[in-house]
Design an enzyme around this catalytic site. Structure first.
Site, PDB file in Angstrom:
ATOM      1  N   SER A 735       0.836  -1.203   0.000  1.00 62.31           N
ATOM      2  CA  SER A 735       0.000   0.000   0.000  1.00 62.31           C
ATOM      3  C   SER A 735       0.869   1.250   0.000  1.00 62.31           C
ATOM      4  O   SER A 735       2.069   1.216   0.278  1.00 62.31           O
ATOM      5  CB  SER A 735      -0.917   0.014   1.226  1.00 62.31           C
ATOM      6  OG  SER A 735      -0.157   0.152   2.402  1.00 62.31           O
ATOM      7  N   HIS A 736       0.240   2.365  -0.282  1.00 59.21           N
ATOM      8  CA  HIS A 736       0.966   3.633  -0.354  1.00 59.21           C
ATOM      9  C   HIS A 736       1.646   3.967   0.979  1.00 59.21           C
ATOM     10  O   HIS A 736       2.800   4.376   1.012  1.00 59.21           O
ATOM     11  CB  HIS A 736       0.002   4.759  -0.752  1.00 59.21           C
ATOM     12  CG  HIS A 736      -0.673   4.521  -2.053  1.00 59.21           C
ATOM     13  ND1 HIS A 736      -0.105   4.836  -3.256  1.00 59.21           N
ATOM     14  CD2 HIS A 736      -1.861   3.951  -2.357  1.00 59.21           C
ATOM     15  CE1 HIS A 736      -0.914   4.502  -4.236  1.00 59.21           C
ATOM     16  NE2 HIS A 736      -1.990   3.957  -3.721  1.00 59.21           N
ATOM     17  N   MET A 737       0.923   3.789   2.060  1.00 62.74           N
ATOM     18  CA  MET A 737       1.499   4.153   3.359  1.00 62.74           C
ATOM     19  C   MET A 737       2.602   3.186   3.774  1.00 62.74           C
ATOM     20  O   MET A 737       3.512   3.555   4.517  1.00 62.74           O
ATOM     21  CB  MET A 737       0.404   4.226   4.418  1.00 62.74           C
ATOM     22  CG  MET A 737      -0.561   5.387   4.213  1.00 62.74           C
ATOM     23  SD  MET A 737       0.232   7.018   4.320  1.00 62.74           S
ATOM     24  CE  MET A 737       0.093   7.334   6.084  1.00 62.74           C
TER      25      MET A 737
END
Length: 779
Positions: A735-737
């Site tokens: 994921s992006h985070m």
């Protein structure tokens, strides 16, 4: 009918009146009695319980009321044995009472031994007011306090719809029967019950109190009708379908385009319709087809059950089959994927890592050997690997790779954005073209770059598995990525506030949510403008750590490895692809969300022009824009009608709770939130106070471990507050985070799942040990 009193009084009234469970005997007394007759009370306790271990519990008059439970505010003392220990325990419990009243009571009971399960059950879901038995229990540690104290990761969370037949699990079935009996005895549907079961399978009730709820519960008959509709839909779809491999399907909230992470499990209608329109209805399939996978255009990837979004996992698995793979092998492969997910449901957020083979990496020949156990032949496995190699090489090629075309396309969106927003078009037309361009030049190339970014991470991890790189070198490489997050940090230091917000002001924590404030709409909430944007990790500034270096020996090994596996042997080009693909994915997301965010802002403005708030607009459907653009219909009438329908639908959405994975129609009535395997980022360890982010509040995050439901990159602003770690309920390893945490070397736990996340929320202080893959509740 039994009436409520203090904890001690309620248990005394209940004792002997239950058929399904027992209440332990007790001695109870008020503070005034203890002060006057301490010796006599001690004699009574010792005579009644003899040498049994005791528990001394609170029973204050302002505790366990219909208005306020005071849960956990007062002390209990366990394993009390001697006369002096009883005195000390009573004084300890008494001292914990705030504004002590002489009528406050103390409750003493024998301590239950040989506990095999214990926990807390609600006879109404306090969050949704749905008709569920919500059971949080621990059947591992033998403790009677692990659930109430939040001190264990081993707790389970079970939901049982009240209109459902008896669950198959004997323990859950007996507990549900007991809860049903208690509802009848107390004459109300909202109870909070503490319980335990011993090794003789006897169920004990430790406490019954009113469950404090502010609103009226949903009617059982009404909710049962909605669940029947969902059940029938699942039954209809759970069969062979033309143009799809696999005889059954599975629905999940976290596989593939992961709606739980991106829009949440209960998005408002506008957010849900936007996500469908620009990603999951068509765009996702166009991208997979373009990149050499099966053509599944016209198959929606995501459906919704009365507003709760779910990925059709069978469709997802089909979309990862290379187009050139023969149908017999493809059918066999999809069937294997579905079977493995059924056998390992905890992998539902990691299907591209641990279930499906979606690209070729040097370690694939080892990983794919598991197919032999499922009846695949050498020929079939070789065919799968060859087809995946062809797809992968086509995507990653440094000269003509598909990802490069997508990178150029996303840059086109920036130019077209200015042309649309600076034009004299009316708001409906601007929204229409922003959405159309967002699909064609935004989410379509973003989907391609996201696929390339995933392949890049898989290639890098395969080098660790093949011992070309160490885990530390992997972290060093990720730490050198120049993503939006690192550029934003630099720009925050170097730009004026106005210039910074001009560039980044479109970002919002809820990317698709009109009610989520943009950075430029709540800049003082998101950012501390007085201090430099630096991030302290382990006492040092979170500048780049040890630079990534690769030795000549490693280069030779890698070169030989790539040649052996029929992949491009340009080492510089290989690492250039990995770096640029991961960075490009983040850049593409940043660019397309600008068009999306502006379309959402203009939708709110359109509502305002028609005397409708953004909160009301959140219940509308984005598809009315196409209707308005292509007709002369009255804008306010269309908006009002859409909002009215959306509100009614969302009223149903709010009362529904469904499992993260649905294999069978019955799963929606009785399910347990599975023990997920969280994704631990970095190899660091951090200890700190827990802070949960809630909308529209002032934040004091410095030095805290931050909790948030999703891993949406719109939460980048948290890094301006010198956090020491963060935890998300939803989100995957890619994921992006997760990428931001790796880049900034901030310890993070991505995708804890419902049960563990709710447990952590109860804690004050925790420790994250990312290397050891542990979260320890310390306070």
């Amino acid at each position: 009918m039994i009436s409520f009193g203090t904890k001690a009084e309620t248990l005394a009234r209940l004792e002997g009146n239950t058929k399904q469970a027992l209440v332990l005997p007790q001695v109870s007394f008020c503070i005034a009695q203890w002060q006057e007759n301490q010796g006599q009370i001690l004699d009574t306790v010792i005579a009644k319980f003899k040498d049994r271990s005791l528990v001394v519990r609170s029973s204050a008059i302002n505790e366990d009321t219909a208005e306020e439970s005071k849960a956990g505010q007062y002390t209990s003392v366990i394993d009390v044995k001697t006369r002096q220990e009883i005195i000390d325990a009573v004084n300890t419990v008494s001292a914990s009472y705030q504004n002590r009243n002489e009528k406050d009571q103390i409750l003493i009971q024998p301590m239950l031994q040989h506990v095999i399960s214990s926990g807390v059950a609600f006879t109404l879901d306090p969050n949704t007011l749905g008709n569920y038995y919500v059971i949080n229990y621990d059947d591992i540690t033998g403790s009677t306090e692990s659930v109430t104290s939040g001190s264990s990761e081993k707790t389970k969370l079970q939901y049982v719809f009240k209109g459902y037949r008896s669950p198959n699990d004997p323990f859950i079935s007996k507990l549900c029967d007991t809860l049903r009996e208690l509802e009848g005895l107390f004459g109300q549907p909202n109870l909070d019950v503490e319980f335990a079961m011993d090794s003789d399978k006897i169920l004990y009730i430790f406490q019954v109190r009113p469950l404090c709820v502010a609103k009226q519960q949903v009617l059982l008959e009404e909710q049962n009708k909605y669940l029947q509709d969902i059940s029938q839909k699942i039954e209809r779809e759970n069969c062979e379908k033309p143009f799809l491999y696999g005889k059954k399907t599975v629905y999940g909230i976290m596989p593939d385009w992961n709606p739980a992470e991106i829009i949440g499990v209960r998005p408002k209608p506008l957010a849900l319709s936007l996500y469908k329109e620009i990603v999951t209805d068509n765009i996702w399939a166009y991208q997979r087809d373009n990149y050499g996978y099966r053509n599944l255009r016209s198959f929606p990837l995501m459906i919704d059950f009365y507003g709760l979004p779910y990925i059709d996992v069978r469709v997802s698995f089909n979309s990862f089959i290379p187009a050139q793979l023969n149908p017999e092998t493809a059918e066999k492969l999809v069937t294997y994927y579905l079977k493995k997910l059924y056998q390992h449901p905890d992998l539902h957020d990691k299907i591209e890592f641990d279930i499906a083979f979606t690209c070729y990496t040097p370690d694939l020949p080892d990983r794919i050997k598991c197919l032999y156990d499922y009846g695949f032949s050498n020929k079939e496995i070789t065919e799968i690997m060859d087809s995946l190699r062809n797809v992968t090489n086509t995507i990653i090629d440094n000269e003509e790779g598909l990802w490069k075309k997508d990178y150029r396309k996303i840059q086109t969106l920036e130019e077209r954005y200015r042309e649309i927003t600076e034009s004299s078009l009316d708001n409906v037309s601007k929204i229409y073209w922003l959405i159309e361009d967002c699909k064609r030049y935004g989410t379509l190339p973003f989907a391609g770059l996201a696929r390339a970014g995933f392949i890049a991470v898989q290639l890098l991890k395969s080098l660790v598995n093949m011992e070309i790189l160490s885990e530390e070198e992997y972290q060093e490489f990720m730490g050198e990525l120049n993503t939006v997050s690192s550029i934003m940090k630099r720009d925050k230091r170097e730009m004026s506030k106005k210039a910074f917000l001009t560039k980044y002001g479109h970002l919002r924590p809820g990317t698709y949510d009109i009610c989520s404030r943009r950075y430029d709409e709540a800049e003082d909430v998101y950012f501390d403008w007085e201090n430099e944007w630096t991030q302290n990790i382990d006492g040092e500034t979170a500048a780049k750590g040890t630079p990534f270096k690769i030795s000549l020996t490693q280069i030779k090994k890698l070169n030989a490895l790539l040649k052996e596996h029929g992949m491009a042997d340009d080492i510089l080009g290989f690492f250039h692809f990995i770096k640029t693909a991961i960075e490009g994915r983040e850049y593409a997301k940043f660019v397309f969300t600008k068009s999306l965010s502006e379309a959402i802002r203009l939708f709110g403005q359109l509502g305002k022009e028609n005397d409708l708030s953004e909160e009301e607009c959140a219940y509308s459907d984005i598809n009315i824009i196409s209707e308005l653009y292509a007709s002369s219909m009255n804008c306010r009438d269309i908006l009002l009608n859409s909002i009215q329908k959306g509100k009614e639908k969302y009223r149903i959405t709010k009362c529904m709770v469904l499992p993260p994975l649905i294999f069978h129609a019955d799963d929606i009535y009785c399910f347990r939130f599975m023990d997920t395997q969280p994704n631990y980022i970095t190899l660091k360890q951090v200890l700190g106070e827990v802070y949960e982010i809630r909308p529209e509040t002032e934040y004091d995050l410095s030095g805290k471990i931050v909790l948030m439901e999703s891993a949406d990159p719109g939460y980048d602003w948290i890094f301006s507050h010198k956090i020491i770690g963060f935890i998300t309920k939803y989100g995957g390893a890619n994921s992006h985070m997760a990428i931001r945490a790796n880049e900034l070397q901030i310890p993070a736990v991505i995708g804890t799942g419902e049960s563990l996340y709710e447990n952590i929320k109860k804690a004050k202080v925790i420790q994250i040990d990312a290397a050891g893959r542990r979260i320890d509740v310390l306070k």
